[in-house]
Design a protein around this motif. Sequence first.
Motif, PDB file in Angstrom:
ATOM      1  N   LYS A  49       0.684  -0.955   0.047  1.00 13.25           N
ATOM      2  CA  LYS A  49       0.197  -0.017   0.055  1.00 13.25           C
ATOM      3  C   LYS A  49       0.839   1.349   0.038  1.00 13.25           C
ATOM      4  O   LYS A  49       2.019   0.924   0.508  1.00 13.25           O
ATOM      5  CB  LYS A  49      -0.843   0.086   1.660  1.00 13.25           C
ATOM      6  N   GLU A  50       0.015   2.328  -0.380  1.00 11.83           N
ATOM      7  CA  GLU A  50       0.952   3.467  -0.672  1.00 11.83           C
ATOM      8  C   GLU A  50       0.034   4.611   0.102  1.00 11.83           C
ATOM      9  O   GLU A  50      -1.131   4.467  -0.831  1.00 11.83           O
ATOM     10  CB  GLU A  50       1.543   4.120  -2.737  1.00 11.83           C
ATOM     11  N   SER A  51       0.683   4.876   0.634  1.00 16.16           N
ATOM     12  CA  SER A  51      -0.988   7.035   0.929  1.00 16.16           C
ATOM     13  C   SER A  51       0.060   7.476   1.407  1.00 16.16           C
ATOM     14  O   SER A  51       1.055   7.706   1.094  1.00 16.16           O
ATOM     15  CB  SER A  51      -1.173   6.373   2.020  1.00 16.16           C
ATOM     16  N   LYS A  52      -0.696   8.670   1.817  1.00 16.82           N
ATOM     17  CA  LYS A  52       0.098   9.634   2.005  1.00 16.82           C
ATOM     18  C   LYS A  52       0.658   9.896   2.623  1.00 16.82           C
ATOM     19  O   LYS A  52       1.861  10.950   3.437  1.00 16.82           O
ATOM     20  CB  LYS A  52      -1.203  11.365   2.091  1.00 16.82           C
ATOM     21  N   GLU A  53       0.224   8.767   4.402  1.00 19.28           N
ATOM     22  CA  GLU A  53       1.489   8.790   5.023  1.00 19.28           C
ATOM     23  C   GLU A  53       2.874   8.045   4.603  1.00 19.28           C
ATOM     24  O   GLU A  53       3.545   8.130   5.654  1.00 19.28           O
ATOM     25  CB  GLU A  53       1.035   8.488   6.491  1.00 19.28           C
ATOM     26  N   GLY A  54       2.621   6.698   4.405  1.00 22.04           N
ATOM     27  CA  GLY A  54       3.920   6.011   3.687  1.00 22.04           C
ATOM     28  C   GLY A  54       3.783   4.802   2.568  1.00 22.04           C
ATOM     29  O   GLY A  54       2.382   5.007   1.679  1.00 22.04           O
ATOM     30  N   TYR A  55       4.287   4.060   3.328  1.00 19.74           N
ATOM     31  CA  TYR A  55       4.819   3.279   2.023  1.00 19.74           C
ATOM     32  C   TYR A  55       5.088   1.567   2.056  1.00 19.74           C
ATOM     33  O   TYR A  55       4.976   2.098   3.824  1.00 19.74           O
ATOM     34  CB  TYR A  55       6.167   3.035   1.144  1.00 19.74           C
ATOM     35  N   LEU A  56       3.981   1.164   2.610  1.00 22.34           N
ATOM     36  CA  LEU A  56       4.026  -0.675   3.151  1.00 22.34           C
ATOM     37  C   LEU A  56       4.926  -1.604   2.398  1.00 22.34           C
ATOM     38  O   LEU A  56       3.827  -2.105   1.133  1.00 22.34           O
ATOM     39  CB  LEU A  56       2.172  -0.663   3.730  1.00 22.34           C
ATOM     40  N   LEU A  57       5.795  -1.954   2.858  1.00 23.98           N
ATOM     41  CA  LEU A  57       6.301  -3.194   2.151  1.00 23.98           C
ATOM     42  C   LEU A  57       5.814  -4.565   2.404  1.00 23.98           C
ATOM     43  O   LEU A  57       5.753  -4.584   4.288  1.00 23.98           O
ATOM     44  CB  LEU A  57       7.882  -2.632   1.557  1.00 23.98           C
ATOM     45  N   ALA A  58       6.258  -5.504   1.950  1.00 26.04           N
ATOM     46  CA  ALA A  58       6.349  -6.458   2.561  1.00 26.04           C
ATOM     47  C   ALA A  58       6.693  -7.572   2.054  1.00 26.04           C
ATOM     48  O   ALA A  58       7.627  -7.701   0.402  1.00 26.04           O
ATOM     49  CB  ALA A  58       4.903  -7.816   2.408  1.00 26.04           C
ATOM     50  N   GLY A  59       8.202  -8.095   2.640  1.00 24.23           N
ATOM     51  CA  GLY A  59       9.472  -9.638   2.330  1.00 24.23           C
ATOM     52  C   GLY A  59       8.351 -10.804   1.383  1.00 24.23           C
ATOM     53  O   GLY A  59       9.292 -10.836   0.053  1.00 24.23           O
ATOM     54  N   THR A  60       7.235 -11.561   1.854  1.00 22.70           N
ATOM     55  CA  THR A  60       6.874 -12.216   1.533  1.00 22.70           C
ATOM     56  C   THR A  60       5.502 -12.363   1.090  1.00 22.70           C
ATOM     57  O   THR A  60       4.806 -11.427   1.871  1.00 22.70           O
ATOM     58  CB  THR A  60       6.934 -13.597   2.286  1.00 22.70           C
ATOM     59  N   ILE A  61       4.768 -12.930   0.043  1.00 24.29           N
ATOM     60  CA  ILE A  61       3.505 -12.116  -0.252  1.00 24.29           C
ATOM     61  C   ILE A  61       3.317 -14.088  -0.825  1.00 24.29           C
ATOM     62  O   ILE A  61       3.613 -14.532  -2.135  1.00 24.29           O
ATOM     63  CB  ILE A  61       2.980 -11.348  -1.410  1.00 24.29           C
ATOM     64  N   GLY A  62       2.615 -14.044  -0.518  1.00 26.58           N
ATOM     65  CA  GLY A  62       0.876 -15.041  -0.629  1.00 26.58           C
ATOM     66  C   GLY A  62       0.288 -14.767  -2.050  1.00 26.58           C
ATOM     67  O   GLY A  62      -0.433 -13.148  -2.414  1.00 26.58           O
ATOM     68  N   GLU A  63      -0.645 -15.942  -2.438  1.00 23.55           N
ATOM     69  CA  GLU A  63      -2.227 -15.670  -3.109  1.00 23.55           C
ATOM     70  C   GLU A  63      -3.107 -14.303  -1.862  1.00 23.55           C
ATOM     71  O   GLU A  63      -3.882 -13.552  -2.771  1.00 23.55           O
ATOM     72  CB  GLU A  63      -2.637 -16.403  -3.449  1.00 23.55           C
ATOM     73  N   ARG A  64      -3.147 -14.825  -1.091  1.00 26.37           N
ATOM     74  CA  ARG A  64      -3.994 -14.104   0.072  1.00 26.37           C
ATOM     75  C   ARG A  64      -3.524 -13.041   1.316  1.00 26.37           C
ATOM     76  O   ARG A  64      -3.881 -12.151   2.228  1.00 26.37           O
ATOM     77  CB  ARG A  64      -5.334 -14.187   0.299  1.00 26.37           C
ATOM     78  N   ASP A  65      -1.624 -13.235   1.623  1.00 28.38           N
ATOM     79  CA  ASP A  65      -1.287 -13.273   2.588  1.00 28.38           C
ATOM     80  C   ASP A  65       0.033 -12.551   2.421  1.00 28.38           C
ATOM     81  O   ASP A  65       0.130 -12.854   1.450  1.00 28.38           O
ATOM     82  CB  ASP A  65      -1.181 -14.326   3.602  1.00 28.38           C
TER      83      ASP A  65
END
Length: 83
Positions: A49-65
């Motif tokens: 997610k990118e918002s006016k507050e900042g950036y949310l990164l994830a190191g690992t991504i699955g189909e729903r998690d």
Amino acid sequence: MAKKTKKTHPITKISWVDAWGNASWVGIDEAVEHYSAGAPCVSVGFLIKESKEGYLLAGTIGERDVNAMFFIPRAWARSVSRG
């Protein structure tokens, strides 16, 4: 799934400056000379997610998690590259 993940959550590299602290006693001159800048950092992950507050990164991504999430405030970011 891989094509959808890359399209909707691109791998993103963010160069940013982190806050830090030091609880030691030091002279004012030393503090000004050595301790008055943030710590440069680089993070890479899936942009969830990118918002006016900042950036949310994830190191690992699955189909729903996702796993290993990391939030970087927008004001701390110096450059953002999406790949």
